[in-house]
Every structure is written in C-alpha cells, then in structure tokens.
Scaffold this active site. Sequence first.
Site, PDB file in Angstrom:
ATOM      1  N   ASP A  99       0.853  -1.193   0.000  1.00  0.00           N
ATOM      2  CA  ASP A  99       0.000   0.000   0.000  1.00  0.00           C
ATOM      3  C   ASP A  99       0.887   1.240   0.000  1.00  0.00           C
ATOM      4  O   ASP A  99       1.885   1.291   0.733  1.00  0.00           O
ATOM      5  CB  ASP A  99      -0.903  -0.017   1.241  1.00  0.00           C
ATOM      6  CG  ASP A  99      -2.027   1.002   1.164  1.00  0.00           C
ATOM      7  OD1 ASP A  99      -1.751   2.203   0.998  1.00  0.00           O
ATOM      8  OD2 ASP A  99      -3.190   0.590   1.286  1.00  0.00           O
ATOM      9  N   ILE A 100       0.541   2.234  -0.812  1.00  0.00           N
ATOM     10  CA  ILE A 100       1.354   3.458  -0.880  1.00  0.00           C
ATOM     11  C   ILE A 100       1.117   4.378   0.317  1.00  0.00           C
ATOM     12  O   ILE A 100       1.882   5.316   0.527  1.00  0.00           O
ATOM     13  CB  ILE A 100       1.129   4.238  -2.193  1.00  0.00           C
ATOM     14  CG1 ILE A 100      -0.321   4.668  -2.349  1.00  0.00           C
ATOM     15  CG2 ILE A 100       1.613   3.420  -3.392  1.00  0.00           C
ATOM     16  CD1 ILE A 100      -0.550   5.629  -3.507  1.00  0.00           C
TER      17      ILE A 100
ATOM     18  N   ASN B 106     -13.057  -3.517   3.098  1.00  0.00           N
ATOM     19  CA  ASN B 106     -14.009  -2.437   3.315  1.00  0.00           C
ATOM     20  C   ASN B 106     -15.101  -2.467   2.252  1.00  0.00           C
ATOM     21  O   ASN B 106     -14.879  -2.939   1.140  1.00  0.00           O
ATOM     22  CB  ASN B 106     -13.295  -1.082   3.275  1.00  0.00           C
ATOM     23  CG  ASN B 106     -12.203  -0.981   4.315  1.00  0.00           C
ATOM     24  OD1 ASN B 106     -12.324  -1.500   5.409  1.00  0.00           O
ATOM     25  ND2 ASN B 106     -11.120  -0.316   3.966  1.00  0.00           N
TER      26      ASN B 106
ATOM     27  N   VAL C 275     -11.414   2.632  -3.319  1.00  0.00           N
ATOM     28  CA  VAL C 275     -11.257   2.112  -4.674  1.00  0.00           C
ATOM     29  C   VAL C 275     -12.317   1.037  -4.856  1.00  0.00           C
ATOM     30  O   VAL C 275     -12.370   0.072  -4.085  1.00  0.00           O
ATOM     31  CB  VAL C 275      -9.846   1.525  -4.910  1.00  0.00           C
ATOM     32  CG1 VAL C 275      -9.726   0.961  -6.325  1.00  0.00           C
ATOM     33  CG2 VAL C 275      -8.765   2.583  -4.663  1.00  0.00           C
TER      34      VAL C 275
ATOM     35  N   HIS D  33     -10.745  -5.587  -2.418  1.00  0.00           N
ATOM     36  CA  HIS D  33      -9.365  -5.854  -2.056  1.00  0.00           C
ATOM     37  C   HIS D  33      -9.260  -6.116  -0.567  1.00  0.00           C
ATOM     38  O   HIS D  33     -10.000  -5.547   0.237  1.00  0.00           O
ATOM     39  CB  HIS D  33      -8.445  -4.695  -2.457  1.00  0.00           C
ATOM     40  CG  HIS D  33      -8.875  -3.349  -1.955  1.00  0.00           C
ATOM     41  ND1 HIS D  33      -9.939  -2.655  -2.493  1.00  0.00           N
ATOM     42  CD2 HIS D  33      -8.377  -2.569  -0.971  1.00  0.00           C
ATOM     43  CE1 HIS D  33     -10.082  -1.504  -1.863  1.00  0.00           C
ATOM     44  NE2 HIS D  33      -9.139  -1.425  -0.922  1.00  0.00           N
TER      45      HIS D  33
ATOM     46  N   HIS E  75      -6.991  -5.790   2.768  1.00  0.00           N
ATOM     47  CA  HIS E  75      -5.873  -5.106   3.406  1.00  0.00           C
ATOM     48  C   HIS E  75      -5.260  -6.132   4.351  1.00  0.00           C
ATOM     49  O   HIS E  75      -5.958  -6.660   5.221  1.00  0.00           O
ATOM     50  CB  HIS E  75      -6.342  -3.914   4.237  1.00  0.00           C
ATOM     51  CG  HIS E  75      -6.919  -2.802   3.442  1.00  0.00           C
ATOM     52  ND1 HIS E  75      -6.171  -1.700   3.067  1.00  0.00           N
ATOM     53  CD2 HIS E  75      -8.162  -2.600   2.947  1.00  0.00           C
ATOM     54  CE1 HIS E  75      -6.949  -0.872   2.377  1.00  0.00           C
ATOM     55  NE2 HIS E  75      -8.152  -1.399   2.294  1.00  0.00           N
TER      56      HIS E  75
END
Length: 123
Positions: free
Chosen positions: A30-31, A87, A96, A100, A102
């Site tokens: 993750d950025i 989420n 987004v 996905h 996390h």
Amino acid sequence: MSTTIFDKIIAKEIPAEIVYEDELSLAFKDINPQAPVHLLIIPKRRIATINDIEENDRELVGHLYIVAARLAQQFGFAKDGYRVVMNCNEDGGQSVYHIHLHLLAGVTMGWPPFANNRPKQVG
C-alpha cells in the site's frame, strides 16, 4: 465501470511494489501504509464491492484469503498475528471500487478498529 487505479496496476500501466502475482490475483504494498506491513490483495477480475460478490465468486474471494495466509507465512508474521480487512462502500472506508483485502501486520492491533465513532442510524 470506469477504470480504477487497481485496473491500471494489474495492466502494469502504473508502477506498484508487487509482492505476489498469480493467474487470479495480485498483491502489492500500500502506498499509504497504516501498519509496518500493509499489503493489498486484489482479484484480477474486478468486483466493485462486497455487495457485488455473487455465488460463483466464492472461489475467487476464498483465494484472496489463501494468498493472505501465504504472504503472512512468507513475510514471517503468521505466528505473531495479523489483520485482514475488506471495506465496503464509503462508510466502510472503501475508496477504490475494486474489492481488495488489506493485510496489516507488524504491530499489535487494537479494537475497535474505527477512528470515528459517530453513531449512524441503521435500519
């Protein structure tokens, strides 16, 4: 559906620090990490939200969790523990619209996980 940043990462149109890839999924750092280890695990086939998961997606979604467990072993934090979160929509923290996981580790996680405890009328 418009193209998401994850679609562009899958297509290698924008760079990401990829740590795992197979025919069904991709995992990358993750950025904006929220823990010392913060990886995102995405399916290569886009499903916008948890609400859009259908019966025939069960193997794909299950596969994401298998990848999470493999990465926890690979990175050496499986025994100590980690958190996996998906989420859904705005109030759930989704930014987004491509499901996905996390994968968060490297710190003891607290509970509850929310930062804003404003009550919301439900139902």
